[in-house]
Design a protein around this motif. Structure first.
Motif, PDB file in Angstrom:
ATOM      1  N   THR A 145       0.841  -1.202   0.000  1.00  0.00           N
ATOM      2  CA  THR A 145       0.000   0.000   0.000  1.00  0.00           C
ATOM      3  C   THR A 145       0.871   1.245   0.000  1.00  0.00           C
ATOM      4  O   THR A 145       0.640   2.177  -0.779  1.00  0.00           O
ATOM      5  CB  THR A 145      -0.953  -0.008   1.220  1.00  0.00           C
ATOM      6  N   LEU A 146       1.890   1.266   0.835  1.00  0.00           N
ATOM      7  CA  LEU A 146       2.800   2.416   0.866  1.00  0.00           C
ATOM      8  C   LEU A 146       3.534   2.579  -0.463  1.00  0.00           C
ATOM      9  O   LEU A 146       3.699   3.704  -0.948  1.00  0.00           O
ATOM     10  CB  LEU A 146       3.812   2.267   2.006  1.00  0.00           C
ATOM     11  N   ALA A 147       3.940   1.473  -1.063  1.00  0.00           N
ATOM     12  CA  ALA A 147       4.633   1.553  -2.359  1.00  0.00           C
ATOM     13  C   ALA A 147       3.719   2.157  -3.419  1.00  0.00           C
ATOM     14  O   ALA A 147       4.150   3.010  -4.207  1.00  0.00           O
ATOM     15  CB  ALA A 147       5.115   0.172  -2.787  1.00  0.00           C
ATOM     16  N   ARG A 148       2.455   1.737  -3.452  1.00  0.00           N
ATOM     17  CA  ARG A 148       1.523   2.287  -4.449  1.00  0.00           C
ATOM     18  C   ARG A 148       1.266   3.776  -4.199  1.00  0.00           C
ATOM     19  O   ARG A 148       1.189   4.570  -5.141  1.00  0.00           O
ATOM     20  CB  ARG A 148       0.190   1.534  -4.439  1.00  0.00           C
ATOM     21  N   ILE A 149       1.169   4.179  -2.950  1.00  0.00           N
ATOM     22  CA  ILE A 149       0.977   5.602  -2.628  1.00  0.00           C
ATOM     23  C   ILE A 149       2.195   6.397  -3.081  1.00  0.00           C
ATOM     24  O   ILE A 149       2.066   7.476  -3.667  1.00  0.00           O
ATOM     25  CB  ILE A 149       0.698   5.801  -1.119  1.00  0.00           C
ATOM     26  N   ARG A 150       3.378   5.862  -2.846  1.00  0.00           N
ATOM     27  CA  ARG A 150       4.608   6.549  -3.278  1.00  0.00           C
ATOM     28  C   ARG A 150       4.686   6.636  -4.799  1.00  0.00           C
ATOM     29  O   ARG A 150       5.150   7.632  -5.344  1.00  0.00           O
ATOM     30  CB  ARG A 150       5.823   5.837  -2.707  1.00  0.00           C
ATOM     31  N   GLU A 151       4.250   5.599  -5.486  1.00  0.00           N
ATOM     32  CA  GLU A 151       4.250   5.630  -6.951  1.00  0.00           C
ATOM     33  C   GLU A 151       3.280   6.695  -7.467  1.00  0.00           C
ATOM     34  O   GLU A 151       3.643   7.504  -8.326  1.00  0.00           O
ATOM     35  CB  GLU A 151       3.849   4.256  -7.509  1.00  0.00           C
ATOM     36  N   ILE A 152       2.069   6.694  -6.941  1.00  0.00           N
ATOM     37  CA  ILE A 152       1.059   7.654  -7.400  1.00  0.00           C
ATOM     38  C   ILE A 152       1.485   9.093  -7.116  1.00  0.00           C
ATOM     39  O   ILE A 152       1.226   9.990  -7.909  1.00  0.00           O
ATOM     40  CB  ILE A 152      -0.309   7.347  -6.755  1.00  0.00           C
ATOM     41  N   SER A 153       2.162   9.289  -5.992  1.00  0.00           N
ATOM     42  CA  SER A 153       2.578  10.646  -5.635  1.00  0.00           C
ATOM     43  C   SER A 153       3.896  11.056  -6.294  1.00  0.00           C
ATOM     44  O   SER A 153       4.391  12.160  -6.062  1.00  0.00           O
ATOM     45  CB  SER A 153       2.676  10.786  -4.116  1.00  0.00           C
ATOM     46  N   GLY A 154       4.485  10.168  -7.106  1.00  0.00           N
ATOM     47  CA  GLY A 154       5.709  10.499  -7.833  1.00  0.00           C
ATOM     48  C   GLY A 154       6.972  10.356  -7.015  1.00  0.00           C
ATOM     49  O   GLY A 154       8.041  10.779  -7.457  1.00  0.00           O
ATOM     50  N   GLN A 155       6.886   9.763  -5.832  1.00  0.00           N
ATOM     51  CA  GLN A 155       8.067   9.598  -4.987  1.00  0.00           C
ATOM     52  C   GLN A 155       8.933   8.420  -5.411  1.00  0.00           C
ATOM     53  O   GLN A 155      10.088   8.333  -5.003  1.00  0.00           O
ATOM     54  CB  GLN A 155       7.652   9.436  -3.531  1.00  0.00           C
ATOM     55  N   GLN A 156       8.384   7.490  -6.171  1.00  0.00           N
ATOM     56  CA  GLN A 156       9.162   6.373  -6.685  1.00  0.00           C
ATOM     57  C   GLN A 156       8.539   5.904  -7.997  1.00  0.00           C
ATOM     58  O   GLN A 156       7.358   6.120  -8.230  1.00  0.00           O
ATOM     59  CB  GLN A 156       9.270   5.231  -5.670  1.00  0.00           C
ATOM     60  N   PRO A 157       9.333   5.267  -8.858  1.00  0.00           N
ATOM     61  CA  PRO A 157       8.791   4.798 -10.155  1.00  0.00           C
ATOM     62  C   PRO A 157       7.852   3.611  -9.956  1.00  0.00           C
ATOM     63  O   PRO A 157       7.922   2.899  -8.942  1.00  0.00           O
ATOM     64  CB  PRO A 157      10.039   4.399 -10.938  1.00  0.00           C
ATOM     65  N   LYS A 158       7.024   3.362 -10.975  1.00  0.00           N
ATOM     66  CA  LYS A 158       6.116   2.219 -10.953  1.00  0.00           C
ATOM     67  C   LYS A 158       6.927   0.918 -10.947  1.00  0.00           C
ATOM     68  O   LYS A 158       7.915   0.799 -11.663  1.00  0.00           O
ATOM     69  CB  LYS A 158       5.224   2.206 -12.192  1.00  0.00           C
ATOM     70  N   ALA A 159       6.454  -0.023 -10.175  1.00  0.00           N
ATOM     71  CA  ALA A 159       7.031  -1.365 -10.171  1.00  0.00           C
ATOM     72  C   ALA A 159       6.133  -2.259 -11.023  1.00  0.00           C
ATOM     73  O   ALA A 159       5.005  -1.896 -11.337  1.00  0.00           O
ATOM     74  CB  ALA A 159       7.111  -1.883  -8.745  1.00  0.00           C
ATOM     75  N   ASP A 160       6.619  -3.435 -11.383  1.00  0.00           N
ATOM     76  CA  ASP A 160       5.784  -4.393 -12.108  1.00  0.00           C
ATOM     77  C   ASP A 160       5.210  -5.451 -11.183  1.00  0.00           C
ATOM     78  O   ASP A 160       4.296  -6.171 -11.557  1.00  0.00           O
ATOM     79  CB  ASP A 160       6.583  -5.073 -13.217  1.00  0.00           C
ATOM     80  N   HIS A 161       5.758  -5.549  -9.990  1.00  0.00           N
ATOM     81  CA  HIS A 161       5.281  -6.530  -9.011  1.00  0.00           C
ATOM     82  C   HIS A 161       4.629  -5.812  -7.842  1.00  0.00           C
ATOM     83  O   HIS A 161       5.137  -4.808  -7.354  1.00  0.00           O
ATOM     84  CB  HIS A 161       6.435  -7.414  -8.526  1.00  0.00           C
ATOM     85  N   TRP A 162       3.495  -6.337  -7.416  1.00  0.00           N
ATOM     86  CA  TRP A 162       2.735  -5.749  -6.326  1.00  0.00           C
ATOM     87  C   TRP A 162       3.547  -5.792  -5.053  1.00  0.00           C
ATOM     88  O   TRP A 162       3.650  -4.882  -4.308  1.00  0.00           O
ATOM     89  CB  TRP A 162       1.407  -6.514  -6.146  1.00  0.00           C
TER      90      TRP A 162
END
Length: 162
Positions: A145-162
């Protein structure tokens, strides 16, 4: 968001539950697919749920059933888990492989604006739910959940694995 989050699938009870559910799904589905969404209200807060059967806080979502479209599953899961109505058009953000659940599992992830039509009362599936400011998330948010929030907010690139 300095917190790294808790693992989504950890602890013997959670691992057994996920294992058994995915064995059942393997019999009833060729590949498992789920939907999950980062649901934001008009104030920019994100909606999270805490389930009764696994630890941690998650974005709402669930499995796509046979004969069900992804968009229908999304609307159904948001209604069931949060009494949420989608405002406007959901934005498809990414599709992830969820190898932690099974090598056959995929998550279709959306970013949506929502309106809660009534408070969500706890039941056998959802222990708690609510809207949270991104800088005031509840404790025990899952790592994914934190990784997806960081991706959406531009803090980290999209990953391919959940």
């Amino acid at each position: 968001m300095a917190n790294q989050g808790i693992p989504e699938i950890s602890g013997i009870r959670t691992r057994i539950t996920v294992f058994l559910l995915h064995r059942l799904f393997a019999l009833t589905r060729g590949m498992t697919m789920g939907v999950r969404a980062a649901c934001f209200d008009e104030a920019g807060r994100i909606f999270l749920v805490r389930h009764t059967y696994v630890p941690g806080w998650y974005m709402p979502g669930g499995g796509v059933e046979r004969g069900e479209t992804v968009s229908a599953a999304l609307a159904k899961e948001l209604r069931e888990e949060g009494n949420l109505d989608i405002v406007g058009e959901p934005e498809l953000y990414h599709v992830y492989q969820n190898a932690k659940a099974s090598r056959r599992d995929h998550v279709v992830f959306y970013k949506v604006t929502v309106r809660q039509v009534a408070p969500r009362s706890p039941d056998r599936e959802i222990a708690e739910s609510g809207f949270f400011a991104l800088d005031a998330l509840p404790p025990d948010v899952t790592a994914a959940t934190l990784a997806r929030i960081r991706e959406i907010s531009g803090q980290q690139p999209k990953a391919d694995h959940w």
